[in-house]
Design a protein around this motif. Sequence first.
Motif, mmCIF file in Angstrom:
data_model
loop_
_atom_site.group_PDB
_atom_site.id
_atom_site.type_symbol
_atom_site.label_atom_id
_atom_site.label_comp_id
_atom_site.label_asym_id
_atom_site.label_seq_id
_atom_site.Cartn_x
_atom_site.Cartn_y
_atom_site.Cartn_z
ATOM 1 N N PHE A 1 23.521 46.928 38.882
ATOM 2 C CA PHE A 1 24.844 47.389 38.464
ATOM 3 C C PHE A 1 25.853 47.264 39.601
ATOM 4 O O PHE A 1 26.976 46.784 39.415
ATOM 5 C CB PHE A 1 24.812 48.841 37.963
ATOM 6 N N GLY A 2 25.454 47.709 40.806
ATOM 7 C CA GLY A 2 26.380 47.714 41.942
ATOM 8 C C GLY A 2 26.984 46.338 42.177
ATOM 9 O O GLY A 2 28.206 46.190 42.320
ATOM 10 N N HIS B 1 29.182 45.154 39.147
ATOM 11 C CA HIS B 1 30.420 45.937 39.107
ATOM 12 C C HIS B 1 31.372 45.499 40.221
ATOM 13 O O HIS B 1 32.572 45.345 40.027
ATOM 14 C CB HIS B 1 30.074 47.422 39.240
ATOM 15 N N ARG B 2 30.808 45.280 41.399
ATOM 16 C CA ARG B 2 31.627 44.870 42.545
ATOM 17 C C ARG B 2 32.287 43.510 42.245
ATOM 18 O O ARG B 2 33.463 43.306 42.534
ATOM 19 C CB ARG B 2 30.737 44.778 43.780
ATOM 20 N N ARG C 1 34.969 44.021 39.779
ATOM 21 C CA ARG C 1 36.076 44.771 40.379
ATOM 22 C C ARG C 1 36.933 43.861 41.254
ATOM 23 O O ARG C 1 38.149 43.982 41.294
ATOM 24 C CB ARG C 1 35.489 45.918 41.199
ATOM 25 N N ARG C 2 36.292 42.945 41.950
ATOM 26 C CA ARG C 2 37.062 42.010 42.767
ATOM 27 C C ARG C 2 37.891 41.094 41.878
ATOM 28 O O ARG C 2 38.962 40.649 42.247
ATOM 29 C CB ARG C 2 36.131 41.166 43.647
ATOM 30 N N ILE D 1 43.231 30.948 44.379
ATOM 31 C CA ILE D 1 42.287 31.240 43.279
ATOM 32 C C ILE D 1 43.026 31.148 41.940
ATOM 33 O O ILE D 1 42.521 30.601 40.958
ATOM 34 C CB ILE D 1 41.636 32.623 43.456
ATOM 35 N N LEU E 1 33.465 28.877 40.985
ATOM 36 C CA LEU E 1 33.646 29.126 42.420
ATOM 37 C C LEU E 1 33.332 30.596 42.761
ATOM 38 O O LEU E 1 32.660 30.887 43.752
ATOM 39 C CB LEU E 1 35.083 28.789 42.824
ATOM 40 N N TYR F 1 29.792 31.569 42.751
ATOM 41 C CA TYR F 1 29.144 31.041 43.955
ATOM 42 C C TYR F 1 29.520 31.893 45.184
ATOM 43 O O TYR F 1 28.667 32.316 45.957
ATOM 44 C CB TYR F 1 29.583 29.594 44.146
ATOM 45 N N ALA F 2 30.830 32.173 45.309
ATOM 46 C CA ALA F 2 31.312 32.822 46.541
ATOM 47 C C ALA F 2 31.142 34.342 46.507
ATOM 48 O O ALA F 2 30.845 34.950 47.520
ATOM 49 C CB ALA F 2 32.779 32.479 46.754
ATOM 50 N N TRP F 3 31.363 34.955 45.380
ATOM 51 C CA TRP F 3 31.338 36.424 45.327
ATOM 52 C C TRP F 3 30.019 36.972 44.764
ATOM 53 O O TRP F 3 29.607 38.056 45.155
ATOM 54 C CB TRP F 3 32.506 36.945 44.472
ATOM 55 N N ASP G 1 27.191 35.253 44.858
ATOM 56 C CA ASP G 1 26.093 34.659 45.636
ATOM 57 C C ASP G 1 25.027 33.998 44.757
ATOM 58 O O ASP G 1 23.841 34.055 45.064
ATOM 59 C CB ASP G 1 25.423 35.715 46.532
ATOM 60 N N ARG H 1 36.568 23.648 45.300
ATOM 61 C CA ARG H 1 36.599 23.769 46.757
ATOM 62 C C ARG H 1 37.651 22.831 47.360
ATOM 63 O O ARG H 1 38.351 23.194 48.297
ATOM 64 C CB ARG H 1 35.219 23.475 47.345
#
Lengths: 397, 179
Positions: B29-30, B33-34, B37-38, B118, B129, B132-134, B136, B161
């Motif tokens: 979840f963390g 959610h993160r 949220r971003r 973005i 993207l 991949y970036a946020w 992972d 990119r």
Amino acid sequence: MDELTLIRSFDEDVRSDESALAGARRALIAHIERRSVPFWRRRRIAVAAIALAALALAAAAFGSRLIDLFEGTPASPAVKRELKLEIAGLQKMVYRGPFAPVPGGYRTAKTRGIMTLRTPLGRVYLWGVFTKAGNVCTAFEGATRGKPYLENGLCIGKKTSQPPILWAITPVGFGDLSEAETPSVSILYGHLTRRVASVDFRAAHGGSKRLRIVEGFFAVRLPPLYADYTLVGRDGAGHELDRERVHVTGETSGPLLPVLGRAQILVEINSRQGEPIALILNRCPHGGAALDFLAGGGGSVSCSALAPAFRRTARIGVGFGGGGSASFIHGDAGERTAKLEIVYRDNTAVMVTTPRGWILYELPAGRAFKDIQELVAFDSQGRKVSSEPLPRNLFRR
Amino acid sequence: MADDRSDGEAIAGSQRDPEAFVTVFERHFGAVHRYLRRRLGAEVADELANETFAAAFDARRRYDGSADARPWLYGIASNLLRRHLRTEERRLWAYTRAAGSSANAEPPSGDALVAEAIAALSPEDRETLLLYAWADLSYEEIAQALELPVGTVRSRLNRARTRTRELLAPQIERTVLDG
């Protein structure tokens, strides 16, 4: 440095906060329950609840005490749901011995009442959550209308290695918890080994009371006039097995003393009214530590075997509390923080020194928590360490 | 005991014991959610993260049994997120506008430039993207999450990119010079 590094650093301080996690867990468990309980079973639960209510009414008519009925009473779905959330959420810590809480199973088998206590604010219910892994976790509930609010208690497992008397103190709140000043009572409670047949609660000034033991648990409300207390446990033949001293500070005790006698005072100030206020680090009797705020010589101890032990990080982890017209920011401003800037919504700011990263600060008259927009931490070189924007609704009353 | 079952085992176990699904929630979840949220800000992210796990629970019978449920969960989150693309764009442009309205002569902050870059991507490229970036995720995991061939993921990521590198060139140069 490339474009990916820049994109990865964008908003990277965003994290999933505990309130979102708790809310989501609550929503998911409610969803699972809705999807998992067939209709006929839901009807059976309703019938059982009606039967229980009828039984309680009949018992009351015959003069029985509700306390007898409460023992073994299955918890309401609302209480069960709350307990599941709490116990799943607080890392499933089961007390296994001094300073060694370990993760335990949290899937519940039964949730039922252990005992009730009468207090001036109302009844306090001690619930037991019996897990499938063979642990029992406790929680207290102040008898309030509406949604149950539960305070986590000790968890005892099959492999728990405990002294004959394992004890802790917990505040139990009554009323709307969105209010800053929720009235509460302090409960001294604990768990006994099988050999302990009786436990006496003694005040230093004399007076003794034998406590009721149910399923190995005991509980007693601490009087508001705090003092030193002793718990004495005896076996069936009357031989003393354990004697535990319980120190609690109180409003009449004058200078601030460490709660439980094991605390370290981190910051101490005088409020505008001349009251001593302190931030303390409690060494909890069942292991770990808890950060607490004491005002007016009294305060609560947030030690709980279920709660994760307090750990310092570079992040800001402060609380907001007070009494009457006083409002304090207290807690951990981050281990590398030398100063904390409090930025108000009207774009004014104040810089507060944070000795060793701890903060205890009284807001000026006329300022309220809801006026704060952001907290920004700086290290001793003046470099920004972290920041914490505060949502306006955090302080909505 | 800590639950050491894989996500696949926990999800399979939740067919008999629905509460076992909470294990998957606790693990992921963390991060989900993160990520949301971003992308969308706190308010929408809370709602969407809840929806993601409720939808995952409802769809658990169709789970393919993989040991790591992250691609599956991000796939569900991405599907739900499509309803909120305008929210995301508004949020990104808000960053840019905030920097643009500054009265001083300083160049826009790094965050504003990144937000602009973005926002300039197509929704598909942006999604690839950011997974991949946020989040992972690897190329293969993104392909699994978005139900696309890996080659498509590779070309989307390459395009995204290249575009962001062009748009962020001033910021990259400034960072290098500031060293």
